[in-house]
Design an enzyme around this catalytic site. Structure first.
Site, short mmCIF file in Angstrom:
data_model
loop_
_atom_site.label_atom_id
_atom_site.label_comp_id
_atom_site.label_asym_id
_atom_site.label_seq_id
_atom_site.Cartn_x
_atom_site.Cartn_y
_atom_site.Cartn_z
CG HIS A 138 48.79 33.19 -4.38
ND1 HIS A 138 48.52 34.07 -3.37
CD2 HIS A 138 49.09 33.92 -5.47
CE1 HIS A 138 48.66 35.30 -3.85
NE2 HIS A 138 49.00 35.24 -5.11
CD GLU A 178 51.13 37.26 -2.75
OE1 GLU A 178 50.00 37.49 -2.27
OE2 GLU A 178 51.45 37.56 -3.91
CG HIS A 233 52.57 34.65 -7.96
ND1 HIS A 233 53.31 35.60 -7.30
CD2 HIS A 233 51.27 34.97 -7.74
CE1 HIS A 233 52.49 36.46 -6.70
NE2 HIS A 233 51.25 36.11 -6.96
CO CO Z 1 49.61 37.01 -6.06
#
Ligand code: CO
Length: 263
Positions: A147, A177, A209
């Site tokens: 993530h 991210e 995602h």
């Molecule tokens: Co997210």
């Protein structure tokens, strides 16, 4: 003493991805069959979304209040997050706040996320090794989509790469991210002259995602970007919580907490 277990995940609105959570619950129930097991999601957004779809899920604070109201005196809270990032930090704060609260459970203890101590990294890397050989990806690069976060714990991704390297230099962990990004991964793949890649999520569940940013045919998905760079891409759409080897590590953290509770 009346013990309860609270399993806390980020949450997902994908029904298919929720299977991964059910998988964890089955394993926990096997170990603690006479103990009340409940769930909470840390993501406000996900809880709101599933509520609009007619499902209800508590926040950690709501679940802890209900446990206390139902007469539970000792609560084991187990984080099912991957790194000790912002979601875990908030959970620590919630648990600590409950310790101060009157008429609450006498003891509330929190179990660590997947990657926390050195030992967790070693065990997770070993688990990854058995997952990858089971998926037959021996001769290709494996790229994991983590993530990533703006929280300082983002270094866990780059840190875990060191542990992956102990097994194979062609297992690469990037983030959607945070850092490293796909760009760094592609540079590394080119320098290693890798041609094909098995793309897998490095998140508890294969949710939004994984489905969209990782494996979809959208132009900016990792799959599309890798294909545009000439790599042959194979997708493994399974969250970490779908592998028993990984669940075992979270469960070990829970067992540590349960031992302390039962003392
Ligand atoms: Co997210």
């Amino acid at each position: 003493m009346n013990i309860g277990i609270l399993l806390v995940a980020f949450g997902t609105s994908y029904t298919d991805a929720q299977k991964a959570y059910e998988n964890i619950e089955v394993k926990v129930r096997k170990l603690y069959h006479d103990i009340e097991i409940r769930w909470a999601y840390t993501s406000n957004l996900i809880r709101k979304k599933i509520k609009s779809e007619g499902q209800q899920m508590d926040s950690p604070a709501e679940a802890l209040s209900k446990f206390a109201a139902d007469g539970y005196t000792h609560i084991a809270v187990q984080s099912l997050h991957v790194i000790p990032g912002i979601e875990y930090e908030t959970l620590v704060e919630t648990v600590n706040a409950f310790k101060q609260m009157p008429k609450n459970a006498e003891v509330t203890l929190l179990g660590e996320p997947l990657l926390f101590h050195h030992k967790d990294m070693v065990e997770t890397a070993k688990a990854i090794k058995s997952i990858i050989s089971a998926n037959g990806g021996k001769d290709e690069a494996v790229v994991f989509m983590g993530h990533g976060t703006h929280h300082q714990s983002n270094v866990f991704y780059a840190g875990f790469q060191y542990y992956l390297n102990q097994h194979s230099k062609s297992w690469l962990l990037g983030t959607v991210e945070g850092f490293p990004e796909l760009e760094e991964i592609i540079t590394e793949m080119k320098s290693q002259k890798l041609k094909s890649v098995n793309l897998m999520p490095f998140m508890s569940v294969a949710g939004d995602h994984a489905q969209n940013d990782m494996g979809s045919d959208e132009e900016d998905s990792w799959k599309s970007q890798l294909e545009a760079e000439g790599f042959k891409v194979n997708i493994t759409m399974k969250g970490l919580a779908e592998y028993d080897e990984i669940i075992q590590i979270w469960i070990k953290h829970l067992q540590k907490v349960m031992k302390k509770l039962e003392q």
